[in-house]
Scaffold this motif. Structure first.
Motif, PDB file in Angstrom:
ATOM      1  N   LEU A 132      22.384  34.665   6.772  1.00  0.00           N
ATOM      2  CA  LEU A 132      23.044  35.708   7.555  1.00  0.00           C
ATOM      3  C   LEU A 132      22.234  36.996   7.475  1.00  0.00           C
ATOM      4  CD1 LEU A 132      26.697  35.026   6.337  1.00  0.00           C
ATOM      5  CD2 LEU A 132      25.617  34.182   8.426  1.00  0.00           C
ATOM      6  N   THR A 133      22.565  37.936   8.372  1.00  0.00           N
ATOM      7  CA  THR A 133      21.869  39.226   8.411  1.00  0.00           C
ATOM      8  C   THR A 133      22.885  40.340   8.591  1.00  0.00           C
ATOM      9  OG1 THR A 133      19.919  38.193   9.425  1.00  0.00           O
ATOM     10  CG2 THR A 133      20.079  40.591   9.553  1.00  0.00           C
ATOM     11  N   ALA A 134      22.690  41.421   7.803  1.00  0.00           N
ATOM     12  CA  ALA A 134      23.558  42.597   7.899  1.00  0.00           C
ATOM     13  C   ALA A 134      22.700  43.844   7.730  1.00  0.00           C
ATOM     14  CB  ALA A 134      24.655  42.555   6.845  1.00  0.00           C
ATOM     15  N   ASP A 135      22.738  44.749   8.702  1.00  0.00           N
ATOM     16  CA  ASP A 135      21.960  45.991   8.667  1.00  0.00           C
ATOM     17  C   ASP A 135      20.469  45.712   8.451  1.00  0.00           C
ATOM     18  OD1 ASP A 135      24.238  47.456   9.090  1.00  0.00           O
ATOM     19  OD2 ASP A 135      24.549  47.934   6.970  1.00  0.00           O
ATOM     20  N   GLY A 136      19.965  44.667   9.078  1.00  0.00           N
ATOM     21  CA  GLY A 136      18.552  44.345   8.979  1.00  0.00           C
ATOM     22  C   GLY A 136      18.144  43.654   7.698  1.00  0.00           C
ATOM     23  N   THR A 137      19.099  43.343   6.822  1.00  0.00           N
ATOM     24  CA  THR A 137      18.811  42.666   5.556  1.00  0.00           C
ATOM     25  C   THR A 137      19.381  41.256   5.607  1.00  0.00           C
ATOM     26  OG1 THR A 137      18.903  44.759   4.359  1.00  0.00           O
ATOM     27  CG2 THR A 137      19.064  42.751   3.050  1.00  0.00           C
ATOM     28  N   SER A 138      18.546  40.276   5.291  1.00  0.00           N
ATOM     29  CA  SER A 138      19.013  38.893   5.276  1.00  0.00           C
ATOM     30  C   SER A 138      19.629  38.566   3.916  1.00  0.00           C
ATOM     31  CB  SER A 138      17.854  37.936   5.571  1.00  0.00           C
ATOM     32  OG  SER A 138      16.851  38.044   4.581  1.00  0.00           O
ATOM     33  N   PHE A 139      20.641  37.740   3.924  1.00  0.00           N
ATOM     34  CA  PHE A 139      21.287  37.287   2.696  1.00  0.00           C
ATOM     35  C   PHE A 139      21.834  35.898   2.947  1.00  0.00           C
ATOM     36  CE2 PHE A 139      24.561  39.181   5.221  1.00  0.00           C
ATOM     37  CZ  PHE A 139      25.721  38.474   4.954  1.00  0.00           C
ATOM     38  N   GLU A 140      22.359  35.298   1.901  1.00  0.00           N
ATOM     39  CA  GLU A 140      22.804  33.918   1.991  1.00  0.00           C
ATOM     40  C   GLU A 140      24.296  33.802   1.707  1.00  0.00           C
ATOM     41  OE1 GLU A 140      18.833  31.397   0.709  1.00  0.00           O
ATOM     42  OE2 GLU A 140      20.239  32.043  -0.854  1.00  0.00           O
ATOM     43  N   GLY A 141      24.840  32.699   2.129  1.00  0.00           N
ATOM     44  CA  GLY A 141      26.223  32.355   1.840  1.00  0.00           C
ATOM     45  C   GLY A 141      26.349  30.854   1.661  1.00  0.00           C
TER      46      GLY A 141
ATOM     47  N   GLN B  74      28.961  54.584  -5.748  1.00  0.00           N
ATOM     48  CA  GLN B  74      27.817  54.190  -4.937  1.00  0.00           C
ATOM     49  C   GLN B  74      28.307  53.817  -3.539  1.00  0.00           C
ATOM     50  OE1 GLN B  74      24.650  54.363  -5.822  1.00  0.00           O
ATOM     51  NE2 GLN B  74      25.069  55.037  -7.908  1.00  0.00           N
ATOM     52  N   ALA B  75      28.475  54.827  -2.705  1.00  0.00           N
ATOM     53  CA  ALA B  75      29.018  54.588  -1.368  1.00  0.00           C
ATOM     54  C   ALA B  75      28.085  53.746  -0.528  1.00  0.00           C
ATOM     55  CB  ALA B  75      29.292  55.930  -0.677  1.00  0.00           C
ATOM     56  N   GLN B  76      26.773  53.944  -0.681  1.00  0.00           N
ATOM     57  CA  GLN B  76      25.823  53.173   0.119  1.00  0.00           C
ATOM     58  C   GLN B  76      25.906  51.686  -0.194  1.00  0.00           C
ATOM     59  OE1 GLN B  76      21.781  54.473  -0.303  1.00  0.00           O
ATOM     60  NE2 GLN B  76      20.993  53.077   1.269  1.00  0.00           N
ATOM     61  N   ALA B  77      26.002  51.333  -1.478  1.00  0.00           N
ATOM     62  CA  ALA B  77      26.117  49.926  -1.854  1.00  0.00           C
ATOM     63  C   ALA B  77      27.403  49.326  -1.328  1.00  0.00           C
ATOM     64  CB  ALA B  77      26.035  49.782  -3.375  1.00  0.00           C
ATOM     65  N   LEU B  78      28.489  50.104  -1.344  1.00  0.00           N
ATOM     66  CA  LEU B  78      29.761  49.601  -0.822  1.00  0.00           C
ATOM     67  C   LEU B  78      29.669  49.360   0.679  1.00  0.00           C
ATOM     68  CD1 LEU B  78      32.686  48.848  -1.411  1.00  0.00           C
ATOM     69  CD2 LEU B  78      33.294  51.261  -1.085  1.00  0.00           C
ATOM     70  N   GLU B  79      28.990  50.238   1.391  1.00  0.00           N
ATOM     71  CA  GLU B  79      28.809  50.041   2.837  1.00  0.00           C
ATOM     72  C   GLU B  79      27.976  48.792   3.113  1.00  0.00           C
ATOM     73  OE1 GLU B  79      27.116  53.598   4.289  1.00  0.00           O
ATOM     74  OE2 GLU B  79      28.945  54.796   4.074  1.00  0.00           O
ATOM     75  N   GLN B  80      26.961  48.535   2.308  1.00  0.00           N
ATOM     76  CA  GLN B  80      26.164  47.324   2.486  1.00  0.00           C
ATOM     77  C   GLN B  80      27.011  46.071   2.279  1.00  0.00           C
ATOM     78  OE1 GLN B  80      22.933  47.745  -0.272  1.00  0.00           O
ATOM     79  NE2 GLN B  80      21.875  49.305   0.960  1.00  0.00           N
ATOM     80  N   ALA B  81      27.879  46.104   1.274  1.00  0.00           N
ATOM     81  CA  ALA B  81      28.752  44.959   1.025  1.00  0.00           C
ATOM     82  C   ALA B  81      29.727  44.750   2.181  1.00  0.00           C
ATOM     83  CB  ALA B  81      29.499  45.148  -0.288  1.00  0.00           C
ATOM     84  N   GLU B  82      30.280  45.839   2.698  1.00  0.00           N
ATOM     85  CA  GLU B  82      31.209  45.717   3.817  1.00  0.00           C
ATOM     86  C   GLU B  82      30.506  45.187   5.066  1.00  0.00           C
ATOM     87  OE1 GLU B  82      32.742  49.618   4.168  1.00  0.00           O
ATOM     88  OE2 GLU B  82      33.893  49.541   2.289  1.00  0.00           O
ATOM     89  N   ALA B  83      29.241  45.574   5.267  1.00  0.00           N
ATOM     90  CA  ALA B  83      28.490  45.038   6.406  1.00  0.00           C
ATOM     91  C   ALA B  83      28.272  43.534   6.263  1.00  0.00           C
ATOM     92  CB  ALA B  83      27.149  45.762   6.521  1.00  0.00           C
ATOM     93  N   ARG B  84      28.125  43.059   5.059  1.00  0.00           N
ATOM     94  CA  ARG B  84      27.974  41.615   4.860  1.00  0.00           C
ATOM     95  C   ARG B  84      29.285  40.880   5.140  1.00  0.00           C
ATOM     96  NH1 ARG B  84      23.802  40.470  -0.184  1.00  0.00           N
ATOM     97  NH2 ARG B  84      22.181  41.941   0.494  1.00  0.00           N
TER      98      ARG B  84
END
Length: 340
Positions: free
Chosen positions: A116-125, A181-191
């Motif tokens: 998957l991809t969120a905010d230009g960053t790929s990750f897995e599930g 860490q608001a930025q990290a929380l936003e990244q998690a929510e985007a995922r």
């Protein structure tokens, strides 16, 4: 007369005098000659000094005179001290690079791993589709702090067990989201949004969000930022403390806007903290008729040996929601506002 006169006029020498007189020349003749003393040898390099003055010889610098050791035993000769140079210290070898943590594709069958991809960053599930003939819905699993998509405490048992009972499962790999860490929380929510879109594309039935520990904060952050009618219910397990803390957490008025069935399971924490946190959650959701809280009196750290209990509690609560919305139990869960 004549004999006496002769004896008196010519005296006879005594024997001892004669021996001495005869022996002295003999001793002088037979004694070895005395050797003349040799003149002293001057030093090879006599030190400079006043003219006509003899300088005492200087011992070599490499062999200074050694004082005798106590007890009369001569001390061993000293070892010359090696000369040192100001050579640079050797450079230590570089530390070996840290091994790269294994990815989901290295540990699980390819049929379960999704990219998957969120905010230009790929990750897995990890996705597991239910093999049951009666499909009930899909559960999106969000793990907690310093954990993984296959967390053995809570997430992985549900990820594996619930598909056997009609629930497909998708467990996401989330970044750590420390407090503040608001930025990290936003990244998690985007995922979370990327996972929801992936499940919508499969045309699966009712979507349920399930969070454990810090995953609960991510779950609420996603739901409060955007109303998603595809999400029909939420399950929270041992939420991280402080989500509804006065002055620093989510306000009660925000929780009231969710209007979503919520199952709240708690155990394994300090009794005082558990009691206060449970009270704050009841206050926050007191206007939501779909909110249910279950607190175990006996502590079970990390829900050890409680896999079957958690599975039965989650599955049973979701089935009752379906039955209350539709007696057939095979249609998507309706929103609380639309339920009879």
């Amino acid at each position: 007369m004549n004999r006496l006169s002769r004896s008196a006029s010519i005296p006879r020498p005594r024997r001892g005098v004669r021996t001495l007189w005869l022996g002295w020349p003999l001793l002088l003749a037979t004694a070895p000659p005395l050797a003349a003393p040799e003149p002293p040898t001057p030093p090879a390099n006599p030190p400079a000094g006043p003219p006509g003055q003899v300088q005492a010889p200087v011992p070599p610098a490499s062999a200074p005179p050694t004082a005798p050791a106590p007890g009369g035993t001569p001390a061993p000769p000293s070892t010359p001290t090696p000369t040192t140079t100001n050579a640079p210290a050797p450079t230590p070898p570089a530390a070996p690079p840290k091994p790269k943590p294994p990815e989901a594709s290295d540990l699980f069958p390819p049929s379960e791993v999704v990219k998957l991809t969120a905010d230009g960053t790929s990750f897995e599930g990890l996705f597991r589709e239910t093999p049951a003939r009666r499909i009930r819905g899909t559960i999106l699993l969000l793990h907690g702090r310093s954990s993984a998509a296959n967390d053995q405490a809570v997430v992985d048992p549900l990820r594996v067990r619930l598909p056997e009972r009609g629930w497909s499962s998708l467990s996401l790999v989330l970044p750590d989201t420390p407090p503040g860490q608001a930025q990290a929380l936003e990244q998690a929510e985007a995922r979370v949004k990327a996972g929801v879109d992936f499940l919508k594309g499969k045309n699966l039935r009712a979507l349920i969000l399930l969070g454990h520990d810090q995953g609960v904060r991510t779950l609420l952050g996603y739901l409060l930022k955007q109303a998603d009618p595809a999400v029909k219910a939420a399950v929270v397990i041992d939420p991280v403390p402080g989500i509804f803390a006065p002055g620093s957490g989510i306000g009660n008025e925000q929780a009231a806007r969710l209007r979503l069935p919520v199952l709240d399971l708690r155990t394994g924490r300090d009794i005082a903290v558990l009691g206060e946190e449970a009270r704050l959650w009841r206050v926050a959701f007191r206007g939501d008729p779909g909110y249910r809280q279950s607190v175990l009196n006996d502590p079970h750290p990390d829900w050890k040996d409680m896999e079957e209990f958690v599975e039965n509690r989650v599955h049973g609560w979701l089935v009752r929601l379906q039955q209350s919305a539709d007696p057939g139990g095979s249609v998507p869960i309706q929103d609380t506002a639309d339920a009879p």
